[in-house]
Design a protein around this motif. Structure first.
Motif, PDB file in Angstrom:
ATOM      1  N   ARG A   1     -32.694  37.439 -48.407  1.00  0.00           N
ATOM      2  CA  ARG A   1     -33.796  36.696 -47.783  1.00  0.00           C
ATOM      3  C   ARG A   1     -34.610  37.649 -46.918  1.00  0.00           C
ATOM      4  O   ARG A   1     -34.072  38.631 -46.424  1.00  0.00           O
ATOM      5  CB  ARG A   1     -33.286  35.528 -46.947  1.00  0.00           C
ATOM      6  CG  ARG A   1     -32.452  35.906 -45.751  1.00  0.00           C
ATOM      7  CD  ARG A   1     -31.969  34.720 -44.917  1.00  0.00           C
ATOM      8  NE  ARG A   1     -31.681  33.545 -45.669  1.00  0.00           N
ATOM      9  CZ  ARG A   1     -30.496  33.208 -46.170  1.00  0.00           C
ATOM     10  NH1 ARG A   1     -29.472  34.001 -45.956  1.00  0.00           N
ATOM     11  NH2 ARG A   1     -30.330  32.103 -46.846  1.00  0.00           N
ATOM     12  N   PRO A   2     -35.890  37.355 -46.727  1.00  0.00           N
ATOM     13  CA  PRO A   2     -36.692  38.180 -45.829  1.00  0.00           C
ATOM     14  C   PRO A   2     -36.151  38.064 -44.394  1.00  0.00           C
ATOM     15  O   PRO A   2     -35.696  36.988 -43.990  1.00  0.00           O
ATOM     16  CB  PRO A   2     -38.092  37.579 -45.914  1.00  0.00           C
ATOM     17  CG  PRO A   2     -38.091  36.753 -47.151  1.00  0.00           C
ATOM     18  CD  PRO A   2     -36.678  36.291 -47.354  1.00  0.00           C
ATOM     19  N   VAL A   3     -36.206  39.158 -43.682  1.00  0.00           N
ATOM     20  CA  VAL A   3     -35.690  39.171 -42.316  1.00  0.00           C
ATOM     21  C   VAL A   3     -36.858  39.122 -41.341  1.00  0.00           C
ATOM     22  O   VAL A   3     -37.700  40.018 -41.319  1.00  0.00           O
ATOM     23  CB  VAL A   3     -34.841  40.432 -42.053  1.00  0.00           C
ATOM     24  CG1 VAL A   3     -34.260  40.390 -40.647  1.00  0.00           C
ATOM     25  CG2 VAL A   3     -33.736  40.549 -43.082  1.00  0.00           C
ATOM     26  N   VAL A   4     -36.885  38.057 -40.549  1.00  0.00           N
ATOM     27  CA  VAL A   4     -37.897  37.888 -39.502  1.00  0.00           C
ATOM     28  C   VAL A   4     -37.204  37.367 -38.253  1.00  0.00           C
ATOM     29  O   VAL A   4     -36.132  36.773 -38.333  1.00  0.00           O
ATOM     30  CB  VAL A   4     -39.015  36.895 -39.924  1.00  0.00           C
ATOM     31  CG1 VAL A   4     -39.807  37.431 -41.091  1.00  0.00           C
ATOM     32  CG2 VAL A   4     -38.442  35.539 -40.265  1.00  0.00           C
ATOM     33  N   GLY A   5     -37.820  37.601 -37.112  1.00  0.00           N
ATOM     34  CA  GLY A   5     -37.281  37.062 -35.871  1.00  0.00           C
ATOM     35  C   GLY A   5     -36.840  38.152 -34.919  1.00  0.00           C
ATOM     36  O   GLY A   5     -37.188  39.316 -35.078  1.00  0.00           O
ATOM     37  N   GLU A   6     -36.067  37.732 -33.953  1.00  0.00           N
ATOM     38  CA  GLU A   6     -35.578  38.645 -32.926  1.00  0.00           C
ATOM     39  C   GLU A   6     -34.069  38.754 -33.039  1.00  0.00           C
ATOM     40  O   GLU A   6     -33.425  37.953 -33.707  1.00  0.00           O
ATOM     41  CB  GLU A   6     -35.973  38.127 -31.545  1.00  0.00           C
ATOM     42  CG  GLU A   6     -37.469  38.089 -31.332  1.00  0.00           C
ATOM     43  CD  GLU A   6     -37.852  37.619 -29.945  1.00  0.00           C
ATOM     44  OE1 GLU A   6     -36.953  37.304 -29.130  1.00  0.00           O
ATOM     45  OE2 GLU A   6     -39.055  37.559 -29.678  1.00  0.00           O
ATOM     46  N   GLY A   7     -33.511  39.738 -32.359  1.00  0.00           N
ATOM     47  CA  GLY A   7     -32.071  39.918 -32.337  1.00  0.00           C
ATOM     48  C   GLY A   7     -31.682  41.298 -32.798  1.00  0.00           C
ATOM     49  O   GLY A   7     -32.444  42.257 -32.669  1.00  0.00           O
TER      50      GLY A   7
END
Length: 138
Positions: free
Chosen positions: A89-95
């Motif tokens: 899956r595409p990786v988006v976001g924070e962390g």
């Protein structure tokens, strides 16, 4: 963590510090023990491609390095002989991006290892990629 495990982790971290590309990405060796390794790096805008997703090369770097650490934990100094990665899956976001690698099987000169790459944040861990590789004694 036993003394020998702490020593192994310290040696592994010293090796990571000698890798300029790993330093560029702010990679961190979180765990290193016989048969396994966990490597991570913080999400950052510089890791994204044009659509705002983490570049596949970043995920491949994490998997490759974690696989080699895992294999090296049973072989000693080691290199990747081959690797396959599936982007889930595409990786988006924070962390943090976290790669968890384990040895599936090993002999005197090579080890087959697998690795899962996650995005780890307040919402938990989301599996982003899965890889497998053959690691050979250097």
């Amino acid at each position: 963590m036993s003394g020998s495990q702490a020593e192994l982790l310290a040696r592994g971290r010293a090796v990571l510090e000698q890798q300029p590309f790993s330093q560029l990405l702010s990679a961190r060796l979180d765990a290193f023990e016989p048969g396994g390794a966990t490597l991570s790096l913080p999400m950052a805008a510089r890791l994204l491609q044009q659509d705002g997703f983490v570049h596949g090369g970043v995920l491949a770097y994490l998997a490759d390095n974690a696989l080699t650490y895992a294999g090296g934990s049973v072989l000693g100094p080691a290199l990747t002989s081959e690797m396959k990665i599936n982007y889930l899956r595409p990786v988006v976001g924070e962390g943090r991006l976290v790669a968890v690698a384990t040895v599936v099987g090993s002999g005197r000169t090579q080890a087959v290892c697998r690795c899962d790459v996650f995005l780890d944040n307040e919402g938990g861990r989301q599996l982003c990629a899965a890889a497998q590789g053959t690691i050979r004694k250097a």
